[in-house]
Write an enzyme that holds these catalytic residues in place. Sequence first.
Site, PDB file in Angstrom:
ATOM      1  N   ASP A   1       6.093   3.175   5.112  1.00 17.09           N
ATOM      2  CA  ASP A   1       5.219   4.022   4.297  1.00 17.09           C
ATOM      3  C   ASP A   1       6.033   5.266   3.918  1.00 17.09           C
ATOM      4  O   ASP A   1       5.922   6.320   4.542  1.00 17.09           O
ATOM      5  CB  ASP A   1       3.972   4.385   5.119  1.00 17.09           C
ATOM      6  CG  ASP A   1       3.009   5.286   4.371  1.00 17.09           C
ATOM      7  OD1 ASP A   1       3.075   5.324   3.133  1.00 17.09           O
ATOM      8  OD2 ASP A   1       2.195   5.952   5.038  1.00 17.09           O
TER       9      ASP A   1
ATOM     10  N   ASP B   1      -5.729   7.243  -1.124  1.00 16.95           N
ATOM     11  CA  ASP B   1      -4.597   7.965  -0.526  1.00 16.95           C
ATOM     12  C   ASP B   1      -3.451   7.942  -1.531  1.00 16.95           C
ATOM     13  O   ASP B   1      -2.735   6.944  -1.642  1.00 16.95           O
ATOM     14  CB  ASP B   1      -4.221   7.217   0.765  1.00 16.95           C
ATOM     15  CG  ASP B   1      -2.951   7.724   1.401  1.00 16.95           C
ATOM     16  OD1 ASP B   1      -2.501   8.827   1.051  1.00 16.95           O
ATOM     17  OD2 ASP B   1      -2.415   6.991   2.268  1.00 16.95           O
TER      18      ASP B   1
ATOM     19  N   TRP C   1     -11.092   4.072   3.008  1.00 14.13           N
ATOM     20  CA  TRP C   1      -9.826   4.788   2.834  1.00 14.13           C
ATOM     21  C   TRP C   1      -8.825   3.790   2.273  1.00 14.13           C
ATOM     22  O   TRP C   1      -8.421   2.850   2.973  1.00 14.13           O
ATOM     23  CB  TRP C   1      -9.388   5.312   4.205  1.00 14.13           C
ATOM     24  CG  TRP C   1      -8.007   5.869   4.368  1.00 14.13           C
ATOM     25  CD1 TRP C   1      -7.063   5.408   5.241  1.00 14.13           C
ATOM     26  CD2 TRP C   1      -7.436   7.024   3.746  1.00 14.13           C
ATOM     27  NE1 TRP C   1      -5.939   6.201   5.185  1.00 14.13           N
ATOM     28  CE2 TRP C   1      -6.140   7.202   4.273  1.00 14.13           C
ATOM     29  CE3 TRP C   1      -7.897   7.928   2.778  1.00 14.13           C
ATOM     30  CZ2 TRP C   1      -5.303   8.240   3.865  1.00 14.13           C
ATOM     31  CZ3 TRP C   1      -7.068   8.952   2.372  1.00 14.13           C
ATOM     32  CH2 TRP C   1      -5.788   9.097   2.928  1.00 14.13           C
TER      33      TRP C   1
ATOM     34  N   ARG D   1      -4.475  17.652   1.401  1.00 12.46           N
ATOM     35  CA  ARG D   1      -4.070  17.296   2.771  1.00 12.46           C
ATOM     36  C   ARG D   1      -2.913  18.184   3.219  1.00 12.46           C
ATOM     37  O   ARG D   1      -1.864  18.214   2.567  1.00 12.46           O
ATOM     38  CB  ARG D   1      -3.671  15.817   2.786  1.00 12.46           C
ATOM     39  CG  ARG D   1      -2.930  15.364   4.035  1.00 12.46           C
ATOM     40  CD  ARG D   1      -2.826  13.863   4.035  1.00 12.46           C
ATOM     41  NE  ARG D   1      -1.869  13.346   4.991  1.00 12.46           N
ATOM     42  CZ  ARG D   1      -1.700  12.056   5.259  1.00 12.46           C
ATOM     43  NH1 ARG D   1      -2.449  11.163   4.622  1.00 12.46           N
ATOM     44  NH2 ARG D   1      -0.805  11.659   6.125  1.00 12.46           N
TER      45      ARG D   1
ATOM     46  N   SER E   1      -5.636   3.004   1.956  1.00  9.90           N
ATOM     47  CA  SER E   1      -4.524   3.571   2.719  1.00  9.90           C
ATOM     48  C   SER E   1      -3.154   3.159   2.191  1.00  9.90           C
ATOM     49  O   SER E   1      -2.881   1.967   1.996  1.00  9.90           O
ATOM     50  CB  SER E   1      -4.678   3.089   4.173  1.00  9.90           C
ATOM     51  OG  SER E   1      -3.469   3.219   4.880  1.00  9.90           O
ATOM     52  N   GLY E   2      -2.290   4.142   2.023  1.00  5.86           N
ATOM     53  CA  GLY E   2      -0.910   3.853   1.642  1.00  5.86           C
ATOM     54  C   GLY E   2      -0.137   3.209   2.782  1.00  5.86           C
ATOM     55  O   GLY E   2       0.700   2.326   2.559  1.00  5.86           O
TER      56      GLY E   2
HETATM   57  C1  SPV Z   1      -2.441   6.321   5.580  1.00  4.30           C
HETATM   58  O1  SPV Z   1      -3.251   5.569   6.144  1.00  4.30           O
HETATM   59  O2  SPV Z   1      -1.691   5.942   4.677  1.00  4.30           O
HETATM   60  C2  SPV Z   1      -2.388   7.735   5.961  1.00  4.30           C
HETATM   61  C3  SPV Z   1      -2.837   8.133   7.296  1.00  4.30           C
HETATM   62  O3  SPV Z   1      -1.929   8.534   5.163  1.00  4.30           O
HETATM   63  S1  SPV Z   1      -1.459   8.298   8.297  1.00  4.30           S
HETATM   64  O4  SPV Z   1      -0.709   7.052   8.276  1.00  4.30           O
HETATM   65  O5  SPV Z   1      -1.925   8.628   9.645  1.00  4.30           O
HETATM   66  O6  SPV Z   1      -0.634   9.387   7.793  1.00  4.30           O
HETATM   67 MG    MG Z   2      -0.926   7.647   3.591  1.00  2.00          MG
END
Ligand code: SPV
Ligand code: MG
Length: 292
Positions: free
Chosen positions: A55, A82, A41, A156, A43-44
């Site tokens: 984020d 993501d 993943w 999503r 991830s952002g």
């Molecule tokens: C990320 O890991 O950037 C996600 C998951 O989008 S969450 O932070 O749970 O939204």
């Molecule tokens: Mg994210």
Amino acid sequence: MTGDIPTLRHKLSGSELLHVMATHSPLSARLAEEAGFDALWASGFELSALYGVPDASFVSMTQHLDMTRAIAAQVRLPIVADIDTGFGNANNVFHAIREYERAGAAAVVIEDKSFPKVTSLVAGGRQDLVRIEEFQGKIEAALAARRSADFLVIARCEALIAGLGQQEALARCQAYERAGADLLLIHSKSRTPDEIEAFVRAWNGKLPLVIVPTSYPELDAQRIAALGGKVRMVIYGNHAIRAATAAMADTFRRIRADGGALGVQAGIAPVEEIFRLQGMEDFKRLEKKYLR
Ligand code: SPV
Ligand code: MG
């Protein structure tokens, strides 16, 4: 299959639940690959944390794309990128899909929040969703932009995160299925698995589901299996950056407290392990062969 690397679509054609680990760098991706995860993943949240910013659409597409490309160059696992809200409107999504597919991602996840987004799990975060029709347009743009049908578009739904309830979440997911998404990610920040379990039981669409059980980690593979196979992918959304943060903080504190590094020596990775992860063996072999 692409060469001898199974595509994500191929992996999903089996009946096994896919375990997908968060990454923010080629190093963390390689460790996840060695630990036996099925996919990564990109991830952002993790990349934002790495830069020390919220984020909240602060990290640019270019930064996230560079990370994704660097990971793809180092590991053989499929990467689920993501891409937050798709960096703008449906036109931005079209552009992003072309870039991410070219960068080596196997799939993208696009979320139905408005741009700029606020991270999902924070208490009291502003969680505005775009209109269903607008998000259907984004999904359709993503599908039109992809070059290969093996590149998956995962929609999503943040309706539960926004506190809009199960009916709205089901209606949105049905609409995203109609728009042609390949899978649906349904997210929740409930402290227990009840909300997601109830959603999964109520889901009667055809598309497989993806979940991110960060705030309800009791929902493990065994309990997911008991939901009857509708959930095909579980993302461990921020465990790489949280593990790294805890390990670094502990090591730094201890070195300061002890006035030296002897006490942490046995608990941190040996330098040789870092050399291995950097590919120093290959480096030495090439040097021996070609440096004259
Ligand atoms: C990320 O890991 O950037 C996600 C998951 O989008 S969450 O932070 O749970 O939204
Ligand atoms: Mg994210």
